[in-house]
Design a protein around this motif. Sequence first.
Motif: not given
Lengths: 314, 425
Positions: B103-107, A64-67, A278-281, B78-79, A275, B85-86, B82, A284
């Motif tokens: 969605l990006y809370e930990p970051q 998941f993005i950033g986790r 993976g991206i909007d939600t 959003q891209s 997309r 963050v990655q 993402a 990944i």
Amino acid sequence: MAAVRADEILVPRGRPRGTARLSVWLDRERILGPVFVTPALLLLLLLVAYPFVMAVYFSLSNAFIGRPSEFIGIRNFVQLWDSDAFRQTFQNAFVFTGIAVVFKVVLGIVLALLLNEQLWFKRMIRGAVLLPWVIPTALSTLGWWWMFNSLYSVVNWTGIALGVMDPPGPNWLGQRYYAMAAVITVNIWRGLPFFALCILAALVAIPKELYEAAEADGAGANSRFWHITLPLLKPVLAVVVLFSTIFTFSDFNIVYVLTRGGPINSTHLFATLSRVLGIDTGRIGEGAAVSLYLFPLLVFVVWAQLRFVRKQAY
Amino acid sequence: MGSVNRREFLTATGAGLAGILAAGVPPARAQQREISYLCWNNFAPASDKKLAEIGQRFTKDTGVKLKIDHVSHMGPQQSKYASEVQTQAGHDLVEMRMHFPWLYEPQLVDVSDVVAELEKKYGKALSSAYEGGHVKGVWRAVPQYHTMFVPTYREDLFKKASLKVPDTWEELYTVGKELKKMGNPVGIPISQNYDSISTASPVLWSFGGMEVDKDGKTVRINSPATVQTIEWYKKMYRDCMEPEVLSWSDSSNNESIQQGKAGWVHNPLSAYIVARNRKLVTTDGMNHHRSLTGPHGRHETDVPRHIAIWKFSKNIEPAKEWIRYLLGKREVYDEYIMSGDAFNLPVYDKLQDHPVLKTDPKYAALKGEGIQYHTYGWPAPPSDKVQLITNTYLLPNMIAKAVTGTSTKDSIAWAETEMKKILAG
């Protein structure tokens, strides 16, 4: 200048040193080959293998993005099949690719045959045929979006003006079959030049003598096409169909711009659904699994078609 | 300037190098305070210009260099987020919308201190801003502004046909039938876009329904309220709208009323503002009225914007300084809000009667709005699963299925199954 006798030339004795030793090493094919290949290999590893391996890893994880992520095996692939949107996408991809590739093959052959004839402004026409391929897809698709738009559809306006449509005309992007027809039409328009020019190149390479001999034997145009043209086009067609199948399966721009996968997911393809997930939600792992779902099948298709091409060639 | 001999040069550079090594920071970085801010292209372009102007003043006043980048909203935005963050690299500050802070809370950096200062000055952040930016007890993004979804209608046509301005969703059906007969149908999208959700959610809430309960785990879409919602949509689609709404994008309802086709749309003020700026003939006839109500009250959806700071930023303090400068100084915040017409509205309680609403008589209906704002998915707390329900357009797709022939029962059952799968996954 005094002449030098052969026995006066200094011949290095023992092991060569420094640059001399390097050049001796490089003279060996066993060494030089890998040296030349290494940059390309590094590029391939960096730009192809690494992203691919990452995608495979993601698809097998709950990334998941950033986790932080964990390996979960094929759970993503199994769960995807449970989703209505994915099953619909799966079906869409085959319908979209199947119809589009068939049309591109048939129309590509027709167009190539036409271009191969003695036409006026032959070069200009051949150049113009490339246009759909040259314009950035997202931009040209925006033009199509405008043509199919429910508020100002040029297609409907023309159809109504010609009396072939009843007002207000089809709701191109709002009804599932029309929407699929619209995205397929744009894909065919976009992909046709690739087919036409590849086939044209193959047509030009067919020796004229074969046609002359066939004609002398009384073969008509149809007979010449089925017995000379088509068999000799087969290897090229196989390669073109192979590439086109892969590209069509993975199409993104056309659907994303025209319908965003709608209405009710009826035009989603693997890339567009991937997309969204993976991206909007941010999921990944699932997004990667969607994009890799058909990988085994596509590998098989590539293998089978390349095998066919080799058989045709030898 | 006198000449420097070799010994002096070596002594000076040696001392400098020792200083750098001891500090562990290169000299340029130590002196330079620079931040970068990624935000979307505002629908009110004057707002972006004003932001750049305020940014320049900020640099002049504080010495912090500010680089503002813009990106189209949704897709590219959003891209970009993402990938930042990655790769753990990119901008220091980012503009967020919808559930992005969840969605990006930990970051994201905890910005509760900044929000506390702002709330002390301007009153509490609106409910929707709170729902979006306050994640698990911590403010992960600072509420910046919001845009109201309000009914925009052709007042001239209503007057001509002596139609009553509706106050309930049912009354909209009554006037909608007349509007369609006049050739000016109601324009509510039922397609895979966010405007579709922005109308469907308030309708569902007004009838007493919800997608997921407030525990965030129990699917509640299968209810009599959803049946009422779908039946309302069915008759609206049949008697008040055109099938084109099934293919509409986020901008189609704006275009429809601007062109003179639609008689009523549900959208932020951008439809009117753009028409006025482009001097379209429909401008004078357009107006807004209060959000509609149902048996379970008046509900509105909202898409508040927040500013967040990535945790990987090396300039967290200067980044907070920028937020305080833009939002914390009343005169600067006012200036920023005024630049966006009434598209960008202040998102704090005490600023609701803002002077921007007096700049045009057609903004009058907005005063008093914002009582019952919610983000998508309410009353479920935002989460990645609720976001997935939103982003896969299950609510508008359920309605689209129903209006195109699937039975109400089957449409709801389909949505329920899909939602349950998402929550279980």
